[in-house]
Design a protein around this motif. Sequence first.
Motif, short mmCIF file in Angstrom:
data_model
loop_
_atom_site.label_atom_id
_atom_site.label_comp_id
_atom_site.label_asym_id
_atom_site.label_seq_id
_atom_site.Cartn_x
_atom_site.Cartn_y
_atom_site.Cartn_z
N LEU A 94 -4.15 -27.86 -16.53
CA LEU A 94 -4.75 -27.63 -15.21
C LEU A 94 -6.20 -28.10 -15.18
CD1 LEU A 94 -3.22 -24.14 -14.42
CD2 LEU A 94 -2.73 -26.29 -13.23
N ARG A 95 -6.91 -27.94 -16.28
CA ARG A 95 -8.31 -28.39 -16.33
C ARG A 95 -8.41 -29.91 -16.28
NH1 ARG A 95 -10.13 -23.98 -20.75
NH2 ARG A 95 -10.54 -22.32 -19.27
N ARG A 96 -7.38 -30.58 -16.78
CA ARG A 96 -7.41 -32.06 -16.74
C ARG A 96 -7.09 -32.59 -15.35
NH1 ARG A 96 -4.85 -32.06 -22.29
NH2 ARG A 96 -2.89 -31.88 -21.18
N ARG A 97 -6.47 -31.76 -14.53
CA ARG A 97 -6.13 -32.18 -13.17
C ARG A 97 -7.36 -32.11 -12.28
NH1 ARG A 97 -0.89 -28.71 -11.50
NH2 ARG A 97 0.56 -29.47 -13.08
N ARG A 98 -7.42 -32.99 -11.34
CA ARG A 98 -8.49 -32.91 -10.34
C ARG A 98 -7.94 -32.30 -9.06
NH1 ARG A 98 -12.26 -38.07 -11.34
NH2 ARG A 98 -12.60 -37.55 -13.50
N TRP A 99 -6.66 -32.45 -8.83
CA TRP A 99 -6.01 -31.91 -7.65
C TRP A 99 -4.54 -31.75 -7.95
CZ3 TRP A 99 -2.28 -35.17 -5.80
CH2 TRP A 99 -2.36 -36.49 -6.21
N VAL A 100 -3.88 -30.97 -7.11
CA VAL A 100 -2.44 -30.72 -7.25
C VAL A 100 -1.76 -31.27 -6.02
CG1 VAL A 100 -0.66 -28.95 -7.41
CG2 VAL A 100 -2.82 -28.64 -8.61
N ASP A 101 -0.80 -32.14 -6.20
CA ASP A 101 -0.02 -32.68 -5.09
C ASP A 101 1.12 -31.71 -4.80
OD1 ASP A 101 1.33 -34.15 -3.22
OD2 ASP A 101 2.08 -35.66 -4.63
N LEU A 102 0.87 -30.80 -3.85
CA LEU A 102 1.86 -29.77 -3.55
C LEU A 102 3.14 -30.35 -2.97
CD1 LEU A 102 -0.44 -26.98 -2.07
CD2 LEU A 102 0.48 -27.17 -4.37
N ASP A 103 3.06 -31.50 -2.33
CA ASP A 103 4.27 -32.13 -1.80
C ASP A 103 5.16 -32.65 -2.91
OD1 ASP A 103 3.48 -31.66 0.82
OD2 ASP A 103 2.37 -33.54 0.95
N GLY A 104 4.59 -32.86 -4.08
CA GLY A 104 5.36 -33.38 -5.20
C GLY A 104 6.09 -32.31 -5.99
N ILE A 105 5.90 -31.03 -5.63
CA ILE A 105 6.58 -29.95 -6.35
C ILE A 105 8.02 -29.89 -5.88
CG2 ILE A 105 6.65 -27.46 -6.76
CD1 ILE A 105 3.63 -27.44 -6.27
N PRO A 106 8.96 -30.05 -6.80
CA PRO A 106 10.36 -30.00 -6.39
C PRO A 106 10.77 -28.59 -6.00
CG PRO A 106 10.21 -30.14 -8.76
CD PRO A 106 8.81 -30.26 -8.23
N GLU A 107 11.67 -28.51 -5.04
CA GLU A 107 12.20 -27.21 -4.66
C GLU A 107 13.13 -26.73 -5.76
OE1 GLU A 107 13.74 -26.89 -0.71
OE2 GLU A 107 12.23 -28.26 0.07
N PRO A 108 13.11 -25.44 -6.05
CA PRO A 108 13.97 -24.93 -7.11
C PRO A 108 15.44 -25.02 -6.71
CG PRO A 108 12.79 -23.15 -6.03
CD PRO A 108 12.28 -24.42 -5.46
N PRO A 109 16.33 -25.15 -7.69
CA PRO A 109 17.76 -25.20 -7.38
C PRO A 109 18.20 -23.89 -6.73
CG PRO A 109 17.39 -25.18 -9.76
CD PRO A 109 16.07 -25.24 -9.11
#
Length: 194
Positions: A94-109
Amino acid sequence: MTMPFEARTEISDEALLVAFGNGDRRAAQDLTRRMVPMVLRYASRMLGDGAEAEDVAQEAMLRLWRIAPEWRQGEAKVTTWLYRVVTNLCTDRLRRRRWVDLDGIPEPPDGAASVQAGLEEAERQTALNDALQALPERQRQAVVLRHIEGMANPEIANVMEIGVEAVESLTARGKRALAAILSARREELGYDEN
């Protein structure tokens, strides 16, 4: 002589780790079956990325196997040690990330019976994951460990290396923040106002 599977499931995590450290490969298989789903769930909630969670789970298990020969039963629980390692690995990522692409999070099965229920549950899970990602890292850790993983506050305190009171404070603030984030979406997510 091979021990029946039912008997092997009654062996503690610590005893299985010691057995693996002494060369019992079957103990590693049994411990892997127990630990990997837990590690994947936690890492996935912390990172919001299934592929990264798998990498973290693999690294955490490798670290567990490396320390197995030196493991001293009774000093710590395997789960507590493993949660601490996963927490550290996730924090590093998480520290290496600058931002999180929330659209890229897959929906759980989804295992729901109807398509509508499945879509609604997937939308709720996505909303929860999005809301979790909006929390400060330490609050997210405390909330996930307490309310999603079901750990007790003293065990969370060990994992996070803080006091029980700090865990309670982080959990309470995290829950309030989640409620505030999700309150505007109650109707959209299919929750009654009651």
